[in-house]
Design an enzyme around this catalytic site. Structure first.
Site, PDB file in Angstrom:
ATOM      1  N   TYR A  26       2.460 -21.164   9.826  1.00 31.47           N
ATOM      2  CA  TYR A  26       3.829 -20.734   9.558  1.00 31.47           C
ATOM      3  C   TYR A  26       4.664 -21.324   9.844  1.00 31.47           C
ATOM      4  O   TYR A  26       5.803 -21.761   9.072  1.00 31.47           O
ATOM      5  CB  TYR A  26       3.934 -19.341   9.867  1.00 31.47           C
ATOM      6  CG  TYR A  26       5.469 -18.978   9.268  1.00 31.47           C
ATOM      7  CD1 TYR A  26       5.374 -18.320   8.091  1.00 31.47           C
ATOM      8  CD2 TYR A  26       6.279 -18.631  10.268  1.00 31.47           C
ATOM      9  CE1 TYR A  26       7.459 -18.159   7.326  1.00 31.47           C
ATOM     10  CE2 TYR A  26       7.510 -18.261   9.677  1.00 31.47           C
ATOM     11  CZ  TYR A  26       7.497 -18.301   8.628  1.00 31.47           C
ATOM     12  OH  TYR A  26       9.050 -17.046   7.612  1.00 31.47           O
ATOM     13  N   GLU A  27       4.935 -21.566  11.409  1.00 29.44           N
ATOM     14  CA  GLU A  27       5.845 -22.120  11.934  1.00 29.44           C
ATOM     15  C   GLU A  27       5.092 -24.300  12.186  1.00 29.44           C
ATOM     16  O   GLU A  27       6.097 -24.586  12.731  1.00 29.44           O
ATOM     17  CB  GLU A  27       5.559 -21.663  14.007  1.00 29.44           C
ATOM     18  CG  GLU A  27       6.050 -20.694  13.722  1.00 29.44           C
ATOM     19  CD  GLU A  27       6.036 -19.833  14.577  1.00 29.44           C
ATOM     20  OE1 GLU A  27       5.596 -20.496  15.883  1.00 29.44           O
ATOM     21  OE2 GLU A  27       6.816 -18.528  14.632  1.00 29.44           O
ATOM     22  N   GLU A  84       6.021 -12.182  23.358  1.00 32.12           N
ATOM     23  CA  GLU A  84       5.947 -13.589  23.107  1.00 32.12           C
ATOM     24  C   GLU A  84       5.298 -13.935  21.196  1.00 32.12           C
ATOM     25  O   GLU A  84       5.580 -15.154  20.894  1.00 32.12           O
ATOM     26  CB  GLU A  84       4.589 -14.655  23.811  1.00 32.12           C
ATOM     27  CG  GLU A  84       4.187 -15.573  23.882  1.00 32.12           C
ATOM     28  CD  GLU A  84       4.488 -16.613  23.801  1.00 32.12           C
ATOM     29  OE1 GLU A  84       4.330 -18.026  23.685  1.00 32.12           O
ATOM     30  OE2 GLU A  84       5.510 -16.305  24.977  1.00 32.12           O
ATOM     31  N   GLY A  94       8.029  -6.243   5.303  1.00 30.23           N
ATOM     32  CA  GLY A  94       8.734  -5.917   4.145  1.00 30.23           C
ATOM     33  C   GLY A  94       8.331  -4.660   3.593  1.00 30.23           C
ATOM     34  O   GLY A  94       9.091  -3.605   2.937  1.00 30.23           O
ATOM     35  N   GLN A  95       7.221  -4.065   4.421  1.00 28.43           N
ATOM     36  CA  GLN A  95       7.068  -2.764   4.372  1.00 28.43           C
ATOM     37  C   GLN A  95       7.151  -1.732   5.955  1.00 28.43           C
ATOM     38  O   GLN A  95       6.704  -0.758   5.588  1.00 28.43           O
ATOM     39  CB  GLN A  95       5.588  -2.660   3.937  1.00 28.43           C
ATOM     40  CG  GLN A  95       5.135  -3.205   2.592  1.00 28.43           C
ATOM     41  CD  GLN A  95       3.214  -3.552   2.210  1.00 28.43           C
ATOM     42  OE1 GLN A  95       2.794  -2.390   2.596  1.00 28.43           O
ATOM     43  NE2 GLN A  95       3.144  -4.685   2.072  1.00 28.43           N
ATOM     44  N   GLY A  96       7.917  -2.823   6.569  1.00 27.33           N
ATOM     45  CA  GLY A  96       7.629  -1.620   8.136  1.00 27.33           C
ATOM     46  C   GLY A  96       6.627  -2.179   9.262  1.00 27.33           C
ATOM     47  O   GLY A  96       7.143  -1.613  10.300  1.00 27.33           O
ATOM     48  N   GLY A  98       6.896  -5.047  11.074  1.00 25.35           N
ATOM     49  CA  GLY A  98       7.075  -5.287  12.619  1.00 25.35           C
ATOM     50  C   GLY A  98       8.191  -4.735  12.602  1.00 25.35           C
ATOM     51  O   GLY A  98       8.036  -4.374  14.268  1.00 25.35           O
ATOM     52  N   ASN A 125      14.005 -19.972  10.872  1.00 26.35           N
ATOM     53  CA  ASN A 125      12.919 -19.053  10.808  1.00 26.35           C
ATOM     54  C   ASN A 125      13.709 -17.681  10.268  1.00 26.35           C
ATOM     55  O   ASN A 125      14.498 -16.786  11.088  1.00 26.35           O
ATOM     56  CB  ASN A 125      12.300 -18.197  11.471  1.00 26.35           C
ATOM     57  CG  ASN A 125      10.854 -17.404  11.268  1.00 26.35           C
ATOM     58  OD1 ASN A 125      11.190 -16.990  10.664  1.00 26.35           O
ATOM     59  ND2 ASN A 125      10.191 -16.688  11.671  1.00 26.35           N
ATOM     60  N   TYR A 132      16.165  -9.407  12.960  1.00 25.65           N
ATOM     61  CA  TYR A 132      16.267  -9.110  14.639  1.00 25.65           C
ATOM     62  C   TYR A 132      17.883  -8.684  14.212  1.00 25.65           C
ATOM     63  O   TYR A 132      18.217  -8.237  14.871  1.00 25.65           O
ATOM     64  CB  TYR A 132      16.419 -10.812  15.019  1.00 25.65           C
ATOM     65  CG  TYR A 132      14.781 -11.015  15.276  1.00 25.65           C
ATOM     66  CD1 TYR A 132      13.954  -9.629  15.061  1.00 25.65           C
ATOM     67  CD2 TYR A 132      14.167 -11.889  14.906  1.00 25.65           C
ATOM     68  CE1 TYR A 132      12.330 -10.462  15.318  1.00 25.65           C
ATOM     69  CE2 TYR A 132      12.638 -12.502  15.550  1.00 25.65           C
ATOM     70  CZ  TYR A 132      12.362 -11.558  15.137  1.00 25.65           C
ATOM     71  OH  TYR A 132      11.100 -12.014  15.780  1.00 25.65           O
TER      72      TYR A 132
END
Length: 161
Positions: A26-27, A84, A94-96, A98, A125, A132
């Site tokens: 992804y990064e 980290e 999108g489901q909570g 994270g 990102n 955040y």
């Protein structure tokens, strides 16, 4: 869908490695992943490790992880927590999940009387940045992060007698 956050265990090393690789893809830097599941098991869960990890599960399936460790602020005179990695597999975003992982680490910081919880995010990102900002985190734009690694670290650390 129910979300469970738990302490990672040595038997989670392969799942953590797989998600580390997913995160690197992804990064846009999969070639930079040089560790192995065995090394993750040894360094993250070995005796003397100062690093902690959490696993996020939804309906019994591992869908994410977070890795963090204790830092210290001389200005605050208190420990802090540096996160980290925070990663949720794309199908479960999108489901909570994270939010649940980060909240668990924030609660840990409060219980430990830490002065701050910090992390870094790539400047492109935008989904992570938006998340955040939505929880009240603020970018630290006046600080520039530097890194010594690889050959530069070895060269600088070279000891001549």
């Amino acid at each position: 869908m129910s979300i469970t956050i738990r302490q990672a265990r040595p038997e989670d090393a392969t799942a953590i490695y797989d998600m580390i690789y997913e995160l690197a893809v992804y990064e846009k830097a999969p070639e930079e992943v040089v560790t192995t599941p065995d090394e993750i098991r040894e360094t993250l869960f070995g005796a003397g490790s100062k690093t902690e990890a959490l696993i996020c599960e939804m309906e019994g399936k591992t869908v994410g992880y977070a890795v963090f460790f204790t830092s210290y602020s001389t200005w605050l005179g208190r420990n802090g927590i540096y996160m980290e990695d925070l990663y949720i597999s794309p199908d479960y975003r999108g489901q909570g999940a994270g939010r649940a992982l980060l909240k668990n680490i924030a609660q840990c910081a409060v219980k430990r009387q830490c002065g701050r919880l910090e992390w870094s995010v790539l400047d492109w990102n935008q989904p992570a940045i938006d998340f955040y900002l939505s929880i009240g985190a603020l970018p630290q734009t006046e600080w520039v992060r530097y890194r010594l690694d690889g050959e530069a670290l070895l060269k600088f650390a070279e000891i001549t007698e």
